[in-house]
Design a protein around this motif. Structure first.
Motif, PDB file in Angstrom:
ATOM      1  N   MET A   1      -6.865 -54.090 -15.451  1.00  0.00           N
ATOM      2  CA  MET A   1      -7.229 -55.339 -16.111  1.00  0.00           C
ATOM      3  C   MET A   1      -6.031 -56.288 -16.144  1.00  0.00           C
ATOM      4  SD  MET A   1      -8.368 -55.757 -20.022  1.00  0.00           S
ATOM      5  CE  MET A   1      -7.652 -57.191 -20.773  1.00  0.00           C
ATOM      6  N   ASN A   3      -3.795 -56.525 -14.021  1.00  0.00           N
ATOM      7  CA  ASN A   3      -3.547 -57.148 -12.726  1.00  0.00           C
ATOM      8  C   ASN A   3      -4.308 -58.450 -12.544  1.00  0.00           C
ATOM      9  OD1 ASN A   3      -1.824 -55.203 -12.060  1.00  0.00           O
ATOM     10  ND2 ASN A   3      -3.289 -53.956 -10.911  1.00  0.00           N
ATOM     11  N   SER A   4      -5.444 -58.587 -13.277  1.00  0.00           N
ATOM     12  CA  SER A   4      -6.236 -59.810 -13.114  1.00  0.00           C
ATOM     13  C   SER A   4      -5.642 -60.983 -13.881  1.00  0.00           C
ATOM     14  CB  SER A   4      -7.677 -59.552 -13.585  1.00  0.00           C
ATOM     15  OG  SER A   4      -7.630 -59.150 -14.940  1.00  0.00           O
ATOM     16  N   LEU A   5      -4.614 -60.708 -14.745  1.00  0.00           N
ATOM     17  CA  LEU A   5      -3.989 -61.788 -15.528  1.00  0.00           C
ATOM     18  C   LEU A   5      -2.867 -62.441 -14.727  1.00  0.00           C
ATOM     19  CD1 LEU A   5      -3.626 -59.879 -18.919  1.00  0.00           C
ATOM     20  CD2 LEU A   5      -5.407 -61.514 -18.312  1.00  0.00           C
ATOM     21  N   THR A   6      -2.604 -63.697 -15.061  1.00  0.00           N
ATOM     22  CA  THR A   6      -1.466 -64.359 -14.405  1.00  0.00           C
ATOM     23  C   THR A   6      -0.177 -63.852 -15.049  1.00  0.00           C
ATOM     24  OG1 THR A   6      -1.405 -66.139 -15.983  1.00  0.00           O
ATOM     25  CG2 THR A   6      -2.843 -66.448 -14.057  1.00  0.00           C
ATOM     26  N   GLN A   9       0.234 -65.069 -18.547  1.00  0.00           N
ATOM     27  CA  GLN A   9      -0.645 -64.391 -19.512  1.00  0.00           C
ATOM     28  C   GLN A   9      -0.120 -62.995 -19.844  1.00  0.00           C
ATOM     29  OE1 GLN A   9      -4.155 -64.803 -17.128  1.00  0.00           O
ATOM     30  NE2 GLN A   9      -5.072 -66.346 -18.490  1.00  0.00           N
ATOM     31  N   ARG A  10       0.384 -62.345 -18.802  1.00  0.00           N
ATOM     32  CA  ARG A  10       0.927 -60.990 -19.029  1.00  0.00           C
ATOM     33  C   ARG A  10       2.097 -61.046 -20.003  1.00  0.00           C
ATOM     34  NH1 ARG A  10       0.199 -59.622 -13.558  1.00  0.00           N
ATOM     35  NH2 ARG A  10       2.390 -60.029 -13.097  1.00  0.00           N
TER      36      ARG A  10
END
Lengths: 455, 539
Positions: A1, A3-6, A9-10
């Protein structure tokens, strides 16, 4: 999950995670506001509740605290390494280095009482015995004593450590083989830097070692009372008897040193007061109920049968308490010491002691007639004292009997040397007959007799 | 004294070195040849011969000018990397050290002086060695990374010269740091010790002898009595019996005496009392000089020991016998034809014991200045530093910087006395010969898993025979590794100086120099070959 964030965002998620984790840490670690009730952080509250703050435990050593902080959680490992060094240095007799290692160990574990106890003992008993010259031995006895005193300063609620400090003054200095020298050094230190005076750190009030020991044992009792820190070294009745026992030791040592005047008599008088009025009136809580129950009753060793009857309603309990009081009295040798102090505080006892002591001194100088007269006077004096029913218990007191037998041996020897026959009957003959089978005692007396020629 | 300096058997050491280096070289050659034969078939032999020839050409066409230029560059590079910033830490330590170590300066003891000296020497070693390890390990890998090495290798400089230039360059910067630190350290010690206690800053020059014992019946014995000490360094002789400790000192002549013709004998005997006796009186000993050629003997008066502090007995050259009034000359009458002096020590007190080891009695030659011993100890650190540079530069020719640092550090740790003793015990493998109990690698695993007592014999079957055989092979490999790990115990000379002794050449400086020379050739050659086969494009 994740990995789908920028990337941004991380980073935000990490930041929130950090903040969330910080909350319990801050809650736990909030510093105290100085009052017990209002202490804010949980750790501070617990620390206050159990009195575990550095300043609660004793003097704060900044270098020790800094070292522990720098080592994070590794002080156990560091101490283990130091102990292996310590062992090697001890085996190799590298005393100065061993002392430095000891110092590092206690800096890492300043509140571990056993560490202070073990290392203090090591210096005062083991290291001192490794040296041949008595002044060197005394130097390490002092080191051990001072080390334990430092331990007490850093752990002021430790009854155990305070007890061990007192023990060095009483047993190591007073009872060791080298006691004669140690007691002398205690007042006249052999270290030239003290110019024949006391070591102010070890004996600040310039007192006899037994009086210092008494004061230190009293401190241990006070710590026990004040901080409710029971000790687990001796039964409490024995532990609390130590200050009074030191007063007995002091009075006896005055006699051994040939002092029989008013000071000695007063010392015995004080010993009697300490024993019967102070120690004898202390309360000890003992179990009196059936096994498995915790019914306790406060006893005093000086309490009479009438006192017990007054304080306990049930006759069965009164009998049980009376038995317990009696057994505790036997355990601490209560009657013997009371009788001895009573006897010794009388002037005729002091006179008898003085006569026997002078007999030995005259005998050493080969002034035989004077020695014979003094010995006879001493024997007569003790004949009268020991025949008194009140003091008859002292007939079994080894040190007193040895003193009397030595006097007799001197007296008989002078007869032999002078070519005279020893009279068929003389004072205390019955006492010698009574102890005829006690070979250990007879050997002691013979050794003391030989020493009259050597010293 | 708690240490026993022993001279290094130089000839045996050189032979041993030649065997190890020879065997290793042969193994390397054979492995290289075989791998070339496998990879290039028939051409392998030719390539091998060409490589050997090229190596020899490189070896014989070394240019001192080029090596010097590379050394200078290395020095400048280390300087620019702020290597000298180590002086800041050094200055900080020394500015405040006196605060923590200052005892009662009016009453300075030898122990305090000892603490000062060992602090200075230890600080110098601990500051310079890690710095040098890091600098030397990162030198070549960093140059490969930034590709500055490419410009060097395209010049006529040979790869052997690059390795040598690196070694000399890093040694030079290390030497500069060491020189400044030891100079400041020396001044610091002298300033810390008050003028009244300066006489404690000496370097005694001892002549050690060989020690043998006679038992209480007067028969030769390997050792005296053990009185229960765990450390069996000293053994004891019984008083008022025929028990003797006999020292034979070599090379004694008039030069051994002081300017007044006296012989200085220094001892540090320990006492053991089987009963207290007269506690005011120390135990007594005497010396007996005996010439084995003529049978002449002279016994000195009884003297009290001074335990743990030592006594220096000044023996006059002219000896007058107290029994018959006969006069002896210490050198002419008691030094044997082979130049040895035999001294027998006996304990006077009945049923009491005196403890001694070989270094507990020595002839004290005229002292040398403290500076001599101190700077010899600093030279020990210098030699160790060069050895470290050598190992780190060699490692950096085939490893990356961090790994070369770890490798060098591990070699340094394993080179310590304790690590070598541990490996020795592993290799002995049998507890009755001083090794560890429980066998080798697999055997000990088996024993741990099955809870088998280390003293219980293993079952006698094929499986266990194979297991112990494999353990033997592994131990053999450990033996080989151990030969490659330097023995660093000789390099610690601070114990001599801090105990007030001069640093002896034969038992410390000479072994250090030999170890350095011994490592120099194999390390440089290994570095050279590694750099030749290294793919410089690969970072």
């Amino acid at each position: 999950m994740m990995n789908s964030l920028t990337s941004q965002q991380r980073k935000l998620a990490y930041l929130i995670g950090i903040l969330l984790l910080l909350i319990p840490i801050i809650m736990l670690g909030l510093p105290s506001d100085g009052t017990k009730a209002g202490s804010r952080g949980k750790l501070a509250q617990l620390r206050t509740e159990y009195e575990l703050g550095e300043s609660d435990l004793g003097d704060v050593d900044p270098s020790s605290a800094a070292m522990n902080l720098v080592l994070l959680g590794m002080r156990g490992v560091a101490v283990n390494l130091l102990y292996s060094e310590f062992d090697m240095q001890k085996d190799m007799k590298r005393w100065a280095e061993m002392e430095a290692t000891t110092d590092s160990i206690v800096r890492l574990q300043p509140h571990f009482e056993k560490v202070w106890e073990m290392n203090g003992w090591n210096l005062a008993y083991n290291t001192s015995a490794e040296w041949d010259a008595v002044p060197d031995r005394y130097f390490y006895v002092k080191k051990g004593g001072k080390f334990l005193m430092r331990g007490v300063r850093q752990n002021r609620k430790s009854t155990h450590l305070q007890y061990h400090v007192a023990n060095v003054y009483q047993k190591k200095i007073g009872i060791a083989d080298e006691a004669k020298f140690y007691r002398e050094y205690f007042l006249h230190d052999p270290d030239p830097k003290f110019k024949g005076g006391v070591d102010p750190e070890f004996n600040p009030d310039e007192q006899d070692n037994y009086l210092v020991a008494k004061r230190e044992f009293e401190k241990a009792c006070n710590i026990e009372d004040q901080y409710r820190r029971p000790q687990h070294i001796l039964d409490r009745t024995l532990f609390r008897s130590m200050p009074a026992r030191c007063q007995f030791d002091y009075a006896s040592s005055l006699q051994k040193d040939g002092k029989f005047g008013e000071v000695t008599r007063e010392a015995w008088q004080e010993a009697l007061t300490d024993w019967t009025r102070k120690y004898g009136q202390q309360e000890f809580s003992i179990p009196i109920g059936p096994l498995g129950t915790d019914v306790r009753f406060p006893i005093r060793l000086e309490m009479s049968a009438e006192d017990i009857r007054k304080e306990i309603a049930s006759p069965d309990d009164a009998v049980r308490v009376a038995k317990m009081v009696e057994s505790y009295r036997k355990m601490v040798n209560y009657y013997y010491w009371r009788t001895r102090a009573n006897c010794e505080s009388e002037s005729k006892t002091a006179e008898a002691h003085r006569n026997l002591y002078e007999a030995n001194q005259f005998y050493k100088k080969q002034e035989l007639e004077k020695a014979r007269d003094a010995a006879y006077a001493g024997m007569k004096g003790f004949e009268e004292i020991l025949r008194t029913p009140e003091f008859s218990d002292l007939q079994a007191e080894e040190s007193l009997v040895e003193e009397c037998m030595l006097g007799m041996m001197v007296w008989e020897d002078i007869h032999r040397v002078s070519g005279e026959k020893v009279p068929a009957d003389y004072p205390l003959k019955w006492l010698a007959a009574q102890h005829q089978g006690n070979h250990g005692m007879i050997a002691n007396v013979q050794r003391s007799f030989k020493r009259l020629f050597l010293d | 004294m708690s240490f026993d300096p022993q001279d290094m058997p130089v000839f045996d050491a050189i032979v041993y070195w030649m065997v190890v280096v020879g065997v290793l070289s042969i193994i390397v050659m054979v492995v290289s040849l075989l791998s070339l034969l496998v990879s290039h078939r028939g051409a392998g032999l030719r390539i091998f011969a060409e490589e050997i020839l090229r190596s020899l050409t490189d070896l014989f066409s070394l240019s001192i000018r080029r090596i010097w230029a590379l050394s200078k560059l290395t020095f400048i590079e280390a300087y620019r990397r702020k290597a000298l910033a180590v002086f800041v830490v050094f200055a900080l330590l020394f500015m405040f050290a006196g605060w923590f170590m200052g005892g009662d300066t009016r009453d300075m003891t030898t122990d305090q002086v000892k603490v000062y000296v060992s602090f200075v020497l230890r600080t110098i070693a601990w500051l310079t060695l890690p710095l040098i390890v890091v600098l030397s390990s990162f030198g070549i890998p960093e140059e490969i990374r930034v590709r500055s090495l490419h410009t060097v290798v395209t010049k006529p400089a040979r790869r052997l010269e690059i390795v040598l230039g690196r070694v000399f360059g890093f040694s030079m910067i290390g030497t500069l740091v060491l020189l400044v630190m030891s100079g400041v350290g020396y001044i610091w010690i002298v300033r810390q010790v008050p003028a009244s206690a300066r006489d404690m800053l000496v370097c005694r020059v001892p002549v050690y002898g060989k020690l043998q014992f006679l038992d209480r019946a007067g028969n030769p014995a390997d050792k005296g009595v053990n009185v229960g000490d765990l450390w069996e360094f000293r053994s004891y002789i019984e008083g008022a019996t025929k028990a003797r400790a006999i020292w034979v000192f070599p090379g004694i002549g008039e030069r051994t005496l002081d300017s007044d013709g006296n012989l200085h004998l220094e001892n540090q005997f320990l006492a053991f009392r089987s009963y207290k006796g007269n506690m005011k009186q120390s135990l007594l000993y005497d010396y007996q000089f005996r010439n084995p050629d003529t049978g002449a003997t002279y016994t000195t008066e009884a003297r009290p020991i001074n335990e743990n502090r030592g006594v220096t007995d000044v023996i006059s050259r002219k000896l007058v016998s107290r029994t018959d009034g006969k006069t002896y000359d210490l050198i002419k009458d008691f030094v044997a034809r082979d130049g040895t002096l035999r001294i027998e020590v006996s304990c006077i007190d009945r049923e009491q014991y005196l403890g001694m080891a070989r270094p507990d009695l020595f002839i004290r030659k005229p002292d040398v200045s403290f500076a001599v011993g101190f700077f010899k100890a600093a030279a020990g650190i210098e030699i160790m530093m060069i050895l470290v540079v050598l190992l780190a530069v060699t490692g950096s020719t085939f490893l990356k910087g961090p790994i070369a640092t770890v490798l060098t550090s591990v070699l340094m740790i394993l080179g310590g006395e304790k690590a070598h003793a541990f490996m020795d015990q592993l290799m002995i493998g049998r507890s009755d010969k001083g090794g560890f109990q429980g066998g080798g690698f697999f055997e000990s695993i088996y024993r741990i898993i099955t809870h088998m007592n280390p003293t219980t014999e293993l079952p006698d079957n094929m499986g266990f025979t194979i297991m112990t055989g494999v353990d033997g092979l592994l131990t053999g490999f450990l033996w080989l590794c151990k030969q490659v790990i330097p023995r660093l115990q000789y390099f610690n000379m601070s114990e001599y100086v801090s105990n007030g002794f001069d640093v002896p050449f034969g038992s410390t400086l000479l072994p250090c120099l030999l170890i350095l020379v011994g490592y120099f050739l194999p390390c440089v050659m290994l570095g050279y070959f590694a750099l030749r086969i290294r793919e410089l494009e690969s970072k």
